[in-house]
Write a protein that holds these residues in place. Sequence first.
Motif, PDB file in Angstrom:
ATOM      1  N   LEU A  52       4.770   8.697   5.623  1.00  0.00           N
ATOM      2  CA  LEU A  52       3.642   8.893   6.536  1.00  0.00           C
ATOM      3  C   LEU A  52       4.066   9.606   7.818  1.00  0.00           C
ATOM      4  O   LEU A  52       3.392  10.529   8.280  1.00  0.00           O
ATOM      5  CB  LEU A  52       2.984   7.554   6.871  1.00  0.00           C
ATOM      6  N   LEU A  53       5.188   9.186   8.390  1.00  0.00           N
ATOM      7  CA  LEU A  53       5.622   9.768   9.664  1.00  0.00           C
ATOM      8  C   LEU A  53       6.036  11.235   9.523  1.00  0.00           C
ATOM      9  O   LEU A  53       5.832  12.018  10.444  1.00  0.00           O
ATOM     10  CB  LEU A  53       6.766   8.954  10.269  1.00  0.00           C
ATOM     11  N   ILE A 110       9.359   2.471  -4.624  1.00  0.00           N
ATOM     12  CA  ILE A 110       8.157   1.767  -4.163  1.00  0.00           C
ATOM     13  C   ILE A 110       7.630   0.849  -5.268  1.00  0.00           C
ATOM     14  O   ILE A 110       7.284  -0.310  -5.014  1.00  0.00           O
ATOM     15  CB  ILE A 110       7.092   2.769  -3.677  1.00  0.00           C
ATOM     16  N   ALA A 111       7.588   1.338  -6.503  1.00  0.00           N
ATOM     17  CA  ALA A 111       7.150   0.497  -7.628  1.00  0.00           C
ATOM     18  C   ALA A 111       8.096  -0.695  -7.792  1.00  0.00           C
ATOM     19  O   ALA A 111       7.652  -1.827  -7.990  1.00  0.00           O
ATOM     20  CB  ALA A 111       7.096   1.316  -8.909  1.00  0.00           C
ATOM     21  N   PHE A 112       9.387  -0.439  -7.715  1.00  0.00           N
ATOM     22  CA  PHE A 112      10.386  -1.500  -7.842  1.00  0.00           C
ATOM     23  C   PHE A 112      10.172  -2.564  -6.768  1.00  0.00           C
ATOM     24  O   PHE A 112      10.180  -3.765  -7.062  1.00  0.00           O
ATOM     25  CB  PHE A 112      11.802  -0.911  -7.747  1.00  0.00           C
ATOM     26  N   VAL A 163       0.850  -1.193   0.000  1.00  0.00           N
ATOM     27  CA  VAL A 163       0.000   0.000   0.000  1.00  0.00           C
ATOM     28  C   VAL A 163       0.886   1.244   0.000  1.00  0.00           C
ATOM     29  O   VAL A 163       1.706   1.434   0.899  1.00  0.00           O
ATOM     30  CB  VAL A 163      -0.952   0.017   1.211  1.00  0.00           C
ATOM     31  N   ASP A 164       0.704   2.075  -1.027  1.00  0.00           N
ATOM     32  CA  ASP A 164       1.457   3.316  -1.130  1.00  0.00           C
ATOM     33  C   ASP A 164       0.882   4.358  -0.177  1.00  0.00           C
ATOM     34  O   ASP A 164      -0.289   4.307   0.208  1.00  0.00           O
ATOM     35  CB  ASP A 164       1.397   3.849  -2.577  1.00  0.00           C
ATOM     36  N   THR A 165       1.711   5.335   0.118  1.00  0.00           N
ATOM     37  CA  THR A 165       1.329   6.455   0.982  1.00  0.00           C
ATOM     38  C   THR A 165       0.038   7.114   0.501  1.00  0.00           C
ATOM     39  O   THR A 165      -0.829   7.456   1.307  1.00  0.00           O
ATOM     40  CB  THR A 165       2.466   7.496   0.995  1.00  0.00           C
ATOM     41  N   SER A 166      -0.101   7.280  -0.810  1.00  0.00           N
ATOM     42  CA  SER A 166      -1.277   7.962  -1.366  1.00  0.00           C
ATOM     43  C   SER A 166      -2.577   7.241  -1.007  1.00  0.00           C
ATOM     44  O   SER A 166      -3.590   7.889  -0.734  1.00  0.00           O
ATOM     45  CB  SER A 166      -1.139   8.093  -2.881  1.00  0.00           C
ATOM     46  N   ALA A 167      -2.561   5.912  -0.991  1.00  0.00           N
ATOM     47  CA  ALA A 167      -3.764   5.156  -0.631  1.00  0.00           C
ATOM     48  C   ALA A 167      -4.030   5.244   0.872  1.00  0.00           C
ATOM     49  O   ALA A 167      -5.184   5.375   1.291  1.00  0.00           O
ATOM     50  CB  ALA A 167      -3.623   3.698  -1.055  1.00  0.00           C
ATOM     51  N   THR A 211       6.505  -0.662   3.478  1.00  0.00           N
ATOM     52  CA  THR A 211       7.945  -0.556   3.308  1.00  0.00           C
ATOM     53  C   THR A 211       8.408   0.638   4.135  1.00  0.00           C
ATOM     54  O   THR A 211       7.624   1.574   4.354  1.00  0.00           O
ATOM     55  CB  THR A 211       8.327  -0.384   1.821  1.00  0.00           C
ATOM     56  N   PRO A 212       9.643   0.611   4.609  1.00  0.00           N
ATOM     57  CA  PRO A 212      10.138   1.776   5.355  1.00  0.00           C
ATOM     58  C   PRO A 212      10.010   3.087   4.572  1.00  0.00           C
ATOM     59  O   PRO A 212       9.868   4.152   5.169  1.00  0.00           O
ATOM     60  CB  PRO A 212      11.607   1.431   5.620  1.00  0.00           C
ATOM     61  N   LEU A 213      10.002   3.017   3.251  1.00  0.00           N
ATOM     62  CA  LEU A 213       9.851   4.223   2.434  1.00  0.00           C
ATOM     63  C   LEU A 213       8.480   4.854   2.646  1.00  0.00           C
ATOM     64  O   LEU A 213       8.356   6.076   2.785  1.00  0.00           O
ATOM     65  CB  LEU A 213      10.051   3.894   0.953  1.00  0.00           C
TER      66      LEU A 213
END
Length: 136
Positions: A48-49, A102-104, A8-12, A41-43
């Motif tokens: 988010l943080l 993130i995509a990778f 799940v990406d940040t945007s979602a 992922t930590p990214l």
Amino acid sequence: MKPKKILVDTSAWILSFKKSGPEELQTFLKNGIDQNIILTTPLVILELLQGCKTEREYAEFKERFGSLDNCLLESIQWEKAYRFGFMLRKKGITVPTMDILIAFLSIENGCVLLHHDNHFRLIAKHSDLEALDFLT
């Protein structure tokens, strides 16, 4: 058959946190967490943080997202990540480095990437990224 893991990406996540955010997305994420198919992922955690407004919110988010399974970028994968970014750029795709990574990670881990970000739609058109925008 086991359900596919979902990064799940940040945007979602941000879309799901909004009071006006889609209830279906919130339910989807809750069910995915319950089924242990939601990854981070930590990214994404970093993104988010850095947006937290208080120490309390920071601590709550860190604990919540720290409990999810992680997609990590191992040192041996960096060369492949460099190549992935290079390949996208050669195709005329210029997106933020964080989105490339993130995509990778999603591709490398065989995950679906849940997002709400035009960059990922673009990357998916020019790579093996399996991307799902919850609003489309």
